[in-house]
Enzyme design. Structure first.
Site, PDB file in Angstrom:
ATOM      1  N   LYS A  79       9.258  -6.772   4.677  1.00 33.33           N
ATOM      2  CA  LYS A  79       9.589  -5.371   4.951  1.00 33.33           C
ATOM      3  C   LYS A  79      10.889  -5.321   5.742  1.00 33.33           C
ATOM      4  O   LYS A  79      11.095  -6.108   6.673  1.00 33.33           O
ATOM      5  CB  LYS A  79       8.447  -4.703   5.728  1.00 33.33           C
ATOM      6  CG  LYS A  79       8.604  -3.194   5.904  1.00 33.33           C
ATOM      7  CD  LYS A  79       7.403  -2.582   6.638  1.00 33.33           C
ATOM      8  CE  LYS A  79       7.543  -1.077   6.836  1.00 33.33           C
ATOM      9  NZ  LYS A  79       6.412  -0.501   7.598  1.00 33.33           N
ATOM     10  N   SER A 154       4.641   3.792   5.706  1.00 32.38           N
ATOM     11  CA  SER A 154       6.041   3.503   5.490  1.00 32.38           C
ATOM     12  C   SER A 154       6.299   2.247   4.666  1.00 32.38           C
ATOM     13  O   SER A 154       7.381   2.104   4.106  1.00 32.38           O
ATOM     14  CB  SER A 154       6.762   3.345   6.835  1.00 32.38           C
ATOM     15  OG  SER A 154       6.254   2.215   7.529  1.00 32.38           O
ATOM     16  N   SER A 178       0.786   2.253   8.221  1.00 24.49           N
ATOM     17  CA  SER A 178       1.866   1.900   7.283  1.00 24.49           C
ATOM     18  C   SER A 178       1.620   0.642   6.464  1.00 24.49           C
ATOM     19  O   SER A 178       2.367   0.364   5.528  1.00 24.49           O
ATOM     20  CB  SER A 178       3.193   1.753   8.030  1.00 24.49           C
ATOM     21  OG  SER A 178       3.624   3.011   8.473  1.00 24.49           O
TER      22      SER A 178
END
Ligand SMILES: [Mg+2]
Ligand SMILES: [Zn+2]
Lengths: 504, 504, 86
Positions: A79, A154, A178
């Site tokens: 990420k 997210s 997330s």
């Protein structure tokens, strides 16, 4: 589609260890897959040009006789909230476009040391603010199950990469859901560890007291394998726990053997009625509970009266901490600089840069957080919200006095359409209703696929929560239910996902 | 800066009562910074490093970086708190003080706010005539220093009119203890003197503790002086100003005096005092207005989520208490008794900030009188000429060694001064300088006798006088011999030999 | 302004509306955040987490300035500063 990319990380690791496959082969297969489908999915912000070299190095280490761990040579998607020395790190923001960190996040460094191959950086809502990845400054990621829908957020990029077989493993971060909510909407597995279980060093901070890094995978065992690599004490993060952790891969293997569900007490929360969930989500949740019961689990209703205050507390704490954490993006030491015309002062330059460099959701939360911390408001806002944390922790303590784990649907709805909620932040915030309490209280949570919603055929996840430091329990229970569900489905849920890109 | 109208000092004191307050920042001399493992430029070993070369990621606020507390800095802070007679908080914590400024890497300063490590103490200071004044201490808290700005372009090198500024973050993160007094009443016309004595005492304390290099000229100790006036007979405190940038003991004294006179004139003219920071100008001896204190000073403090509470064990506190050095006042009284100086002689040493040096020189073997003479005499003269700190020029051990060479007759006073210059110039120890420069007294009687015989032969009339019993006439021969020996002779010995030779 | 973001008029308008959300949240938490409830600042309570006072690896000057938008003379360069040090 190549068979290599359908393999789990555990299987890939075994084949590489057995010499049936090289890390370079595995990495090339995934790079090919990315080339074929990521134009549609847009899970990656950056594909690592050094990936094959890194893979070759792992192969060389192995050839030289080095003893490597069980997933050495396996590709890993990272990420973009995690800083990396070999690739840019932007946290999904324009303000950090092209930023090159002089150090690796601890989880990245540990992954490299364990022989994992960094495949690329995955898309995310800007600075991890969002539940849909629509707030990325670099365009949305699409859900592999339906390219018109969001992949959650997210960490939508990491979840989509894994769901689209672009990577077997990914790293995520979870501040209010997330990792778990994207897992829910993409039919994948995600774990938010106990706060302090995994180092935050090198994770670009959103809300420091809530953020936690964790694994994103297709199987519970793979998450355990990755968690074993990235977890444990890190002196660079003061909030890192010094606990000796058991092997989470071992816990997952133990869970998959089946006995774990016998006599397991599973709490369901009275205050989360079915009416709060999409019908297909509630139905899938209950079907999973029944399956667990069939395997000997006992379902116990528990009360968590303060969970309903979680979202309100969260949206006071998060903007407050974020407004301070994001103050460093000021155009002085790194990142974008916008110089207005005339004879601007540094104050003007900072304001113009932040206006141009931050997206609307980020600005919204910074302004709200600045306001919430202003003189005279602190006690009422941030201070009160922290009291809610205490109350939620007490709810958890009481509940875990009665049950081993708590189960909830991972999110209220299946994947919604891109653009559907983007103008309604309050609706968007409710996505994290069931995931937020774990972040507020610091306890671990896992989301695993529980099936498809009848009405739209989209994936649904079930979340389990355990007491702080009992992450291994989540791996046992998650793997046990996963095994039972695979049995009932006759194969992985992702086999039901539509074909993508090159396969069409 | 145009000078303000000043009221006569005595007149001001007739009309108004001055109330003082001080915030003193002490830079600790730990090896590393407060929250990072970068070298600390406030430690002598790292002082003077090139800009931006003492940098860890957190000092720049790099994305993903995290602070970790320096244990030695905590211990030093506790020691300082104890030396100030404070209670040590069983639990204290760090807070973020949020404001944008280019010298702050994170755009917040990690400080302590509502829970400082030390609180409620007092410290006795002694004025030059021996009067004791008790200064009430409100708190002492830990925090980090900011980086250094250099303003370029524009005429003055000051912030006004500069075209651009350069930022060096070496100082960012240097450990600070900020000591805040309560309002100090009753100092009356001695207010300026009290201000100076207070800063001097803080300096003595931190030096004795060995926790700071304590050099005002380097900014190791920085004093903000708060001054307010209230009309005689009024209960309510007047509006205060905070004068910053006061970098020497003498300036503290002058700045307080100046503010009393300035404020008194304004008040007497019917004006009001603006609550503001003011800047002290060493060159012109005036203060100028700075930033007004206003609602904009909203630092949005909140507990630092990246750091945990500091909860020192009672045993640690007692251990540090037991190791405290003597209080400055007690120490001065002891030293006065031991050294047998007159009041005037002692004040000379103390006001020169040379107590430590003299004490160490005596400990190294010099007599009290000689140690005092060297430090307050020749060394101070050179220090003033070079605009340097006397303590930095030469070590007490070297001064003691120098004095021993004089006592042994190896050096005359005059030669010793030359040797001192050599030592200060970095030529080595006194003995090394003596050897290298060949400065030792010529103790070889043969050489002296030859020179004396030459001189006597050259001045037969003088010889006759000496032989006549007019011994003082030997002075002319001594002069000639010393000249011939380039001063490297012991005049007393030369005289003896002259009388001997003349008698033959 | 405190957040140091130059907002457009539209943004100001929309944000002003959204401050209501904060007000709603505060009303909600106030229902239960009574004085006797202690605040939790860290989800897992720890204390005295310290680092030994030992010098570690520092960044090279090149690393330090690598991402700088503007630098001169080994330092970060910014345009004129209006306000004063705090
Ligand atoms: Mg202050
Ligand atoms: Zn301060």
């Amino acid at each position: 589609m190549s068979d290599i990319i359908r393999l789990s990380a555990a299987e890939l690791g075994e084949k590489i260890a057995a010499g049936e496959l090289s890390s370079v082969d595995a990495t090339q297969a995934h790079l090919d897959r990315i080339a074929a489908v990521d134009g549609d999915v847009h899970a990656f912000l950056h594909v690592n040009e050094h990936a094959l070299a890194a893979a070759a190095e792992v192969d060389a280490r192995r050839a030289a006789g080095e003893q490597l761990g069980p997933i050495a040579g396996v590709p890993l998607a990272i990420k973009d909230v995690l800083v990396t020395t070999d690739q840019p790190s932007t946290s999904g923001s324009k303000i950090l476009e092209g930023y090159m960190s002089p150090f690796d996040a601890t989880v990245v460094a540990r992954s490299r040391a364990a022989g994992l191959v960094p495949l690329g950086k995955t898309n995310m809502d800007e600075f991890a603010m969002g539940s849909s990845t629509e707030h990325s400054a670099y365009g949305p990621t699409r859900n592999p199950w339906d390219l018109d829908r969001i992949p959650g957020g997210s960490g939508g990029g990491s979840a989509a990469a894994v769901a689209a077989f672009e990577a077997p493993l990914a790293l995520g971060s979870d501040t209010g859901g997330s990792i778990r909510q994207p897992a829910h909407v993409t039919g994948t597995v995600g774990i938010k560890p106990t706060y302090g279980g995994v180092s935050r060093y090198g994770a670009i901070a959103l809300a420091s007291s809530l953020d936690q890094v964790g694994p994103v995978t297709r199987t519970v065992l793979d998450s355990g394998l990755l968690h074993d690599v990235i977890g444990g004490h890190d002196p660079k993060d003061s909030t890192s726990l010094t606990d000796e952790w058991p092997s989470f891969a071992a816990a997952a293997r133990e869970g998959a053997s089946g006995e774990v569900l016998k006599g397991l007490k599973v709490g369901v929360i009275r205050e989360l009625p079915d009416s709060g969930f999409q019908a297909g989500v509630a139905a899938s949740f209950h079907a999973s509970l029944e399956l667990m019961q069939k395997h000997g689990a006992e379902i116990v209703e528990i009360s968590a009266p303060h969970f309903e205050y979680g979202v309100a507390a969260y949206y006071l704490i998060l903007p407050a901490e974020a407004s301070s954490n994001l103050a460093k993006f000021d155009s002085v030491r790194f990142g974008m600089r916008v110089t207005p015309s005339g004879a601007p002062t540094v104050e003007d330059v900072m304001s113009a840069t932040r206006e141009a460099g931050f997206g609307p959701e980020v600005k919204r939360r910074i302004i709200l957080g600045t306001y919430a911390l202003s003189a005279g408001y602190y006690d009422a806002y941030y201070g009160s919200a922290q009291k809610v944390r205490t109350l939620i922790q007490r709810d958890f303590d009481a509940a875990f006095g009665e049950v081993d784990v708590i189960a909830t649907p991972s999110a209220p709805t299946t994947a919604f359409r891109i653009g559907e909620k983007i103008d309604d932040p309050l609706q968007m915030y409710l996505n994290d209703l069931t995931t937020i309490p774990a972040n507020l209280a610091g306890v671990p949570g896992i989301s695993i696929p529980s099936g498809l919603a009848d009405e739209d055929g989209l994936p649904v996840g079930i979340q389990f929560l355990a007491p702080a430091r009992e992450d291994a329990r989540l791996y046992r229970v998650g793997a046990a239910l996963e095994a039972a569900l695979l049995d009932s489905w006759g194969g992985p849920l992702l086999d039901k996902a539509p074909a993508l890109g090159g396969d069409r | 800066m145009a000078a303000a109208k000043l009221m006569d000092y005595d007149k001001a004191l007739e009309l108004f009562e001055p109330v003082l307050g001080f915030e003193v920042h002490v830079e600790l001399n730990t090896r590393t910074k407060m929250f990072s493992d970068a070298p600390n430029p406030a430690n002598d070993e790292f002082h003077g490093a090139e800009p931006n070369t003492l940098i860890a990621p957190v000092d720049l606020g790099l994305p993903g970086s995290l602070p970790v507390v320096n244990e030695t800095a905590v211990r030093s802070s506790i020691s300082l708190g104890l030396a100030l007679g404070c209670s040590i908080a069983p639990s204290s914590r760090f807070a973020r003080k949020n404001y944008f400024y280019p010298d702050l890497g994170k755009n917040y300063q990690i400080s302590q706010y509502d829970e400082p490590i030390a609180f409620e103490g007092s410290v006795e200071v002694e004025l030059e005539d021996g009067t004791l004044v008790t200064i009430p201490i409100e708190r002492a808290h830990m925090e980090e220093d900011a980086g250094k700005l250099t303003h370029m372009g524009g005429a003055t090198g000051r912030i006004q009119g500069a075209e651009y500024s350069l930022v060096d973050y070496n100082r960012a993160g240097v450990p600070l203890v900020e000591i805040v007094t309560k309002p100090i009443f009753g100092t009356e016309h001695r207010a300026p003197e009290v201000a100076k004595a207070y800063v001097q005492t803080i300096r003595d304390i931190v030096r004795a503790l060995g926790i700071s290099e304590a050099r005002l000229e380097r900014g190791n100790l920085r004093c903000d002086a708060n001054v307010s006036l209230r009309p005689r007979g009024q209960e309510k405190l007047g509006t205060r100003t905070e004068t910053k940038n006061v970098n020497s003991m003498r300036s503290v004294e002058r700045a307080v005096r100046y503010e009393i006179q300035r404020q008194a004139q304004i008040l007497a003219d019917g004006g009001t005092i603006v609550q503001e920071t003011r800047h002290w100008h060493e060159d012109t001896g005036v203060t100028s207005p700075g930033r007004p204190k206003s609602d904009a000073d909203d630092y949005r403090y909140f507990p630092e989520p990246d750091l945990l509470p500091v909860q020192p064990a009672p045993e640690l506190i007692e251990q540090l208490r037991a190791a405290l050095p003597e209080q400055p006042v007690a120490r001065r009284r002891r030293l006065m008794a031991e050294w047998g100086f007159t009041d005037l002689e002692f004040q000379d040493v103390r006001n020169g900030g040379l107590l430590d040096e003299v004490e160490a020189t005596i400990a190294a073997g010099a007599s009290p009188a000689a140690a005092r003479k060297w430090w307050t005499g020749e060394i101070t003269r050179i220090a003033n000429a070079q605009e340097r700190d006397a303590a930095l020029l030469v070590s007490p051990a070297d001064v003691a060694a120098l004095q021993q060479l004089v006592a042994a007759g190896t050096l005359t006073d005059k030669l010793a001064r030359q040797v001192l210059e050599g030592v200060i110039a970095g030529e080595g120890t006194p003995q090394e300088v003596v050897d290298a420069r060949g400065l030792a007294v010529v103790s070889d009687d043969g050489a002296l006798v030859a020179a004396i015989d030459d001189a006597l032969a050259a001045q037969p009339d003088v010889l006759a006088k000496i032989q006549d019993g007019k011994v003082q006439a030997a002075g002319a021969i001594i002069g000639a011999v010393m000249k011939a020996m380039k001063g490297q002779a012991d005049a007393a010995r030369v005289r003896e030999l002259i009388l001997e030779r003349a008698a033959q | 302004m405190l957040a140091r973001i130059q907002l457009t008029d539209d943004e100001v308008t929309s944000l002003t509306g959204q401050l209501d959300a904060i007000v709603d949240n505060i009303a909600k938490v106030s229902e239960v955040a009574t004085p006797e409830v202690p605040a939790t600042s860290h989800p897992i309570a720890l204390s005295n987490v310290f680092r030994p006072d030992e010098v570690g690896q520092t960044l090279t000057l090149e690393q330090t300035l690598k991402n700088a938008p503007d630098a001169a003379d080994g330092r970060f360069r910014v345009t004129a500063i209006l306000g004063e040090e705090q």
